[in-house]
Design a protein around this motif. Structure first.
Motif, short mmCIF file in Angstrom:
data_model
loop_
_atom_site.label_atom_id
_atom_site.label_comp_id
_atom_site.label_asym_id
_atom_site.label_seq_id
_atom_site.Cartn_x
_atom_site.Cartn_y
_atom_site.Cartn_z
N ASN A 152 46.74 -4.73 50.51
CA ASN A 152 46.55 -3.31 50.71
C ASN A 152 47.33 -2.83 51.94
OD1 ASN A 152 45.43 -0.75 50.19
ND2 ASN A 152 43.70 -1.15 51.53
N PHE A 153 48.05 -1.72 51.80
CA PHE A 153 48.77 -1.12 52.92
C PHE A 153 47.76 -0.33 53.75
CE2 PHE A 153 51.40 1.95 55.13
CZ PHE A 153 52.55 1.23 55.44
N THR A 154 47.54 -0.78 54.98
CA THR A 154 46.52 -0.20 55.85
C THR A 154 47.16 0.39 57.10
OG1 THR A 154 46.23 -2.26 57.05
CG2 THR A 154 44.84 -1.95 55.08
N THR A 155 46.34 0.97 57.95
CA THR A 155 46.81 1.45 59.25
C THR A 155 47.38 0.28 60.05
OG1 THR A 155 45.14 3.18 59.23
CG2 THR A 155 46.10 2.64 61.37
N GLU A 156 46.75 -0.88 59.94
CA GLU A 156 47.25 -2.07 60.65
C GLU A 156 48.62 -2.48 60.13
OE1 GLU A 156 43.11 -1.55 61.27
OE2 GLU A 156 44.07 -1.87 59.34
N THR A 157 48.84 -2.34 58.82
CA THR A 157 50.16 -2.66 58.24
C THR A 157 51.20 -1.70 58.80
OG1 THR A 157 49.00 -3.23 56.18
CG2 THR A 157 51.41 -3.07 56.09
N ASP A 204 51.07 -0.07 61.62
CA ASP A 204 51.26 -0.41 63.03
C ASP A 204 52.18 -1.62 63.18
OD1 ASP A 204 49.53 1.66 63.68
OD2 ASP A 204 47.83 0.34 64.12
N GLU A 205 51.98 -2.63 62.32
CA GLU A 205 52.81 -3.83 62.37
C GLU A 205 54.27 -3.50 62.09
OE1 GLU A 205 53.55 -7.99 59.88
OE2 GLU A 205 51.76 -6.82 59.45
N LEU A 206 54.51 -2.67 61.08
CA LEU A 206 55.88 -2.29 60.75
C LEU A 206 56.53 -1.51 61.88
CD1 LEU A 206 55.24 -1.43 57.04
CD2 LEU A 206 56.92 -3.10 57.84
N ILE A 207 55.80 -0.60 62.49
CA ILE A 207 56.33 0.17 63.63
C ILE A 207 56.73 -0.78 64.75
CG2 ILE A 207 55.69 1.81 65.45
CD1 ILE A 207 56.33 3.17 62.75
N LYS A 208 55.91 -1.77 65.01
CA LYS A 208 56.22 -2.76 66.05
C LYS A 208 57.45 -3.58 65.68
CE LYS A 208 54.20 -6.58 68.65
NZ LYS A 208 53.04 -7.47 68.83
N LEU A 209 57.55 -4.00 64.40
CA LEU A 209 58.70 -4.79 63.96
C LEU A 209 60.01 -4.01 64.07
CD1 LEU A 209 57.22 -6.56 60.79
CD2 LEU A 209 57.80 -7.64 62.97
N LEU A 210 59.94 -2.69 63.96
CA LEU A 210 61.13 -1.84 64.05
C LEU A 210 61.61 -1.62 65.48
CD1 LEU A 210 60.12 0.79 61.37
CD2 LEU A 210 62.23 -0.57 61.32
N ARG A 244 56.12 8.97 60.25
CA ARG A 244 55.81 8.26 61.49
C ARG A 244 57.03 7.46 61.96
NH1 ARG A 244 51.43 3.40 62.50
NH2 ARG A 244 51.74 3.31 64.76
N VAL A 245 57.70 6.80 61.04
CA VAL A 245 58.90 6.02 61.40
C VAL A 245 59.95 6.94 62.00
CG1 VAL A 245 60.83 4.66 60.49
CG2 VAL A 245 58.50 4.16 59.74
#
Length: 172
Positions: free
Chosen positions: A46-51, A53-59, A89-90
């Motif tokens: 499931n794509f969550t807020t945590e997912t 957040d993780e993608l934003i950090k990876l970027l 957001r991105v």
């Protein structure tokens, strides 16, 4: 929305080093698809807020050129509802990083007609995308020499120029 995978150093799905999100759910069911497991909307996690957040950090690293979203199909209406706020957001967080999106739908079906994928969310998503790779994978038109697409019918569309010029402009 579910997703099947996140790649944090992808060099196959766009220019430069990218973070790629493989979403789940696709109604196109292209013969010869390289990821038929992603047709199932329930595949993966499931794509969550945590997912998000993780993608934003990876970027965040400077060596990351941008985000690629593929699947499955990002333009399935169920996926649009989740991806649109994430893409906003991105862009807000990283205005200088680009967004590439791969879809089995054509630009024309996303922007006109009665197709289920022609929605207000799709229109807004298109305004956030830098490069759209559109069209179904057609096994008879497969060409392994092509960069960033799998079959000769697919197009690599420069969305910023397409929107500003009012006609499809292909990336050179």
């Amino acid at each position: 929305m579910n997703y099947g995978a996140i790649k944090n150093c992808d060099i196959a799905n766009g220019i430069g080093v990218r973070v790629s999100l493989f979403v789940s759910g696709c109604r196109n069911h292209c013969k010869g698809c390289f990821q038929p497991e992603t047709w199932d909307f329930n595949y993966g996690d499931n794509f969550t807020t945590e997912t998000s957040d993780e993608l934003i950090k990876l970027l965040s690293p400077d060596y990351i050129n941008g985000l690629t979203i593929l699947g499955g199909d990002p333009f399935e209406p169920e996926n649009q509802k989740v991806l649109l706020p994430f893409m906003k957001r991105v862009k807000e967080t990283y205005p200088n990083k680009d967004i590439w999106v791969y879809t089995g739908y054509t630009y024309e079906s996303l922007t006109s007609g009665s197709a289920a994928v022609h929605t207000a969310e799709a229109k807004e998503m298109l305004s956030l995308i830098d490069i759209l790779v559109d069209g179904p994978f057609i096994e008879d038109k497969k060409n392994i020499r092509l960069r960033f697409k799998g079959s000769e019918n697919q197009r690599i569309i420069d969305m910023k120029k397409t929107i500003s010029q009012g006609q499809i402009v292909l990336r050179e």
